[in-house]
Write a protein that holds these residues in place. Structure first.
Motif, short mmCIF file in Angstrom:
data_model
loop_
_atom_site.label_atom_id
_atom_site.label_comp_id
_atom_site.label_asym_id
_atom_site.label_seq_id
_atom_site.Cartn_x
_atom_site.Cartn_y
_atom_site.Cartn_z
N LEU A 16 124.10 -18.78 -21.89
CA LEU A 16 122.95 -18.51 -20.97
C LEU A 16 121.96 -20.11 -20.47
O LEU A 16 121.21 -20.17 -19.47
CB LEU A 16 122.18 -17.60 -21.50
N ILE A 45 118.17 -10.59 -25.37
CA ILE A 45 117.82 -11.83 -25.06
C ILE A 45 116.49 -11.79 -25.15
O ILE A 45 115.46 -12.05 -25.45
CB ILE A 45 118.15 -11.72 -23.16
N ARG A 46 115.75 -10.74 -25.08
CA ARG A 46 113.79 -9.62 -25.57
C ARG A 46 114.32 -10.52 -26.88
O ARG A 46 113.47 -10.78 -27.57
CB ARG A 46 114.08 -8.31 -25.75
N LEU A 49 113.78 -14.07 -27.24
CA LEU A 49 111.87 -14.30 -26.85
C LEU A 49 111.54 -14.01 -27.86
O LEU A 49 110.32 -14.88 -28.39
CB LEU A 49 112.18 -13.85 -25.86
N GLY A 52 111.43 -15.96 -31.26
CA GLY A 52 111.27 -17.74 -31.00
C GLY A 52 112.53 -18.20 -31.17
O GLY A 52 112.12 -19.60 -30.63
N THR A 53 113.68 -17.22 -30.59
CA THR A 53 115.07 -18.26 -30.39
C THR A 53 114.86 -19.23 -29.30
O THR A 53 115.51 -20.29 -28.68
CB THR A 53 116.13 -17.82 -31.46
N LEU A 54 114.62 -18.57 -28.44
CA LEU A 54 114.43 -18.70 -27.38
C LEU A 54 113.22 -18.89 -26.59
O LEU A 54 112.11 -17.81 -26.92
CB LEU A 54 115.12 -17.61 -25.84
N THR A 55 112.20 -20.21 -25.44
CA THR A 55 110.39 -20.32 -25.24
C THR A 55 111.06 -19.57 -24.64
O THR A 55 109.94 -19.06 -23.99
CB THR A 55 110.29 -21.53 -26.06
N ARG A 56 111.65 -19.39 -23.68
CA ARG A 56 111.94 -19.05 -22.35
C ARG A 56 113.18 -18.89 -21.90
O ARG A 56 114.61 -19.16 -22.03
CB ARG A 56 111.57 -19.73 -21.29
N PHE A 57 113.63 -17.80 -20.45
CA PHE A 57 114.78 -17.50 -19.33
C PHE A 57 114.22 -17.09 -19.09
O PHE A 57 113.29 -16.29 -17.76
CB PHE A 57 115.11 -16.00 -21.17
N GLY A 58 114.93 -18.07 -17.82
CA GLY A 58 114.53 -18.25 -16.40
C GLY A 58 114.89 -19.42 -15.51
O GLY A 58 115.22 -20.36 -16.35
N PRO A 59 114.35 -20.11 -14.49
CA PRO A 59 114.66 -21.30 -13.27
C PRO A 59 113.70 -21.77 -13.88
O PRO A 59 112.10 -22.28 -14.98
CB PRO A 59 114.01 -20.63 -12.55
N LEU A 60 114.38 -23.30 -14.85
CA LEU A 60 112.96 -24.57 -15.42
C LEU A 60 113.00 -25.66 -14.16
O LEU A 60 113.99 -26.03 -12.96
CB LEU A 60 114.39 -25.29 -16.43
#
Lengths: 151, 162
Positions: A16, A45-46, A49, A52-60
């Motif tokens: 991802l 993914i949820r 998130l 806290g392993t991922l701070t965000r998922f989407g376009p940067l």
């Protein structure tokens, strides 16, 4: 190695990193490559998130290319006031990232604003709210930006 | 309104609809499209355009690198000869452990450093080895340097445009 212990989560986070497909069912396509079904991809993914392993998922987005601006800013905060000042700074929506660092300048944050002139205005407001001077270090030249660390 | 102006307004709407994250549903682009009032094919077309212009750096996951075991994060800062900083900055940025590398203004007398190179490691020993590699590239062109380790992530939301 430290970090993610679940090998499926680890390959999912690696998969991802970028190139999330611009197609009707992108999670299903990602899942196909990893032998996971769509629902499982979304649920993982949820969970990543939520914990806290991922701070965000989407376009940067790049504020500069959107007509806005960034700067890196720093403050020297007295240690006894640190948590309070960090909260005041964090409350500004223009503050995209904020880190504590072990230095006399101990609070380092990135400001991202929709228009270039908003950066200076935000700095003035942060100085007023904290009563502390802010040093601003806008980038003059970018040599490399690519944060890809194996999960 | 011009076509470019229309694109601008739609692009801004897409930024606002996705900056906090994509909807975690089977058809996320459709959900974005209905949030901004455009067709899914126009939304993905604008996303492609923003990817190729660089307005979107990438579409994907932003990990908390601390949680992934990359617990040592050092911002190395260097006072580099202005005549050489651009050439050397390119070479420092190309080193494998350097994730971000920028030239920024000095703020004398408080701050003498003009080259910022971010280094990540699983511990400080790894960061120190990377810093030594940077020092090797810069050689005598660097008059002083420091490494500022992060001790806490206080906020990491990314950009939020109103």
């Amino acid at each position: 190695m430290p970090g993610l212990t679940d090998p499926v989560d680890r390959s999912l986070v690696d998969a991802l990193h970028g190139d999330f497909p611009l197609i009707e069912r992108p999670f299903a396509a990602v899942g196909e490559r990893l032998d996971l079904d769509e629902r499982d991809v979304i649920a993982r993914i949820r969970a990543l998130l939520d914990d806290g392993t991922l701070t965000r998922f989407g376009p940067l987005f790049d504020a500069g290319r959107l007509g806005g601006a960034y700067t890196l800013a720093a403050m020297a905060v007295p240690p006894e006031a640190f948590d309070r000042m960090a909260q005041i700074v964090n409350a500004f929506p223009e503050v995209a990232h904020n880190y504590a660092r072990d230095h006399r300048l101990n609070l380092w944050f990135v400001l991202a604003t929709p228009a270039p002139e908003d950066v200076d205005a935000a700095i003035v407001r942060i100085e007023a709210a904290t009563g502390l001077p802010v040093l601003s270090f806008p980038k003059e030249r970018e040599y490399f930006v690519e944060l890809k660390l194996p999960a | 309104m011009s076509a470019a102006g229309d694109h601008d307004a739609l692009d801004r709407a897409i930024v606002r609809a996705t900056q906090a994250g994509l909807p975690l549903v089977p058809r996320p682009w459709e959900a974005v499209a209905s949030a901004v009032g455009a067709s899914p094919s126009l939304v993905t077309e604008r996303l492609r355009a923003m990817l190729s212009s660089g307005a979107i750096r990438r579409i994907g996951a932003v990990p908390n690198h601390w949680r992934l075991g990359w617990t040592a994060n050092g911002m190395s800062v260097w006072d580099v000869d202005d005549a050489k900083v651009d050439e050397l900055g390119q070479r420092v940025g190309a080193l494998p452990g350097v994730t971000h590398c920028y030239r920024r203004p000095r703020r004398l007398p408080a701050w003498r450093y003009n080259l910022f190179a971010m280094v990540h490691g699983r511990d400080r020993t790894e960061v120190e080895a990377q810093v030594a590699a940077i020092a090797g590239v810069l050689g005598g062109a660097s008059r002083a340097h420091e490494v500022l380790y992060s001790t806490r992530i206080l906020k990491k939301t990314g950009l939020r445009f109103a």
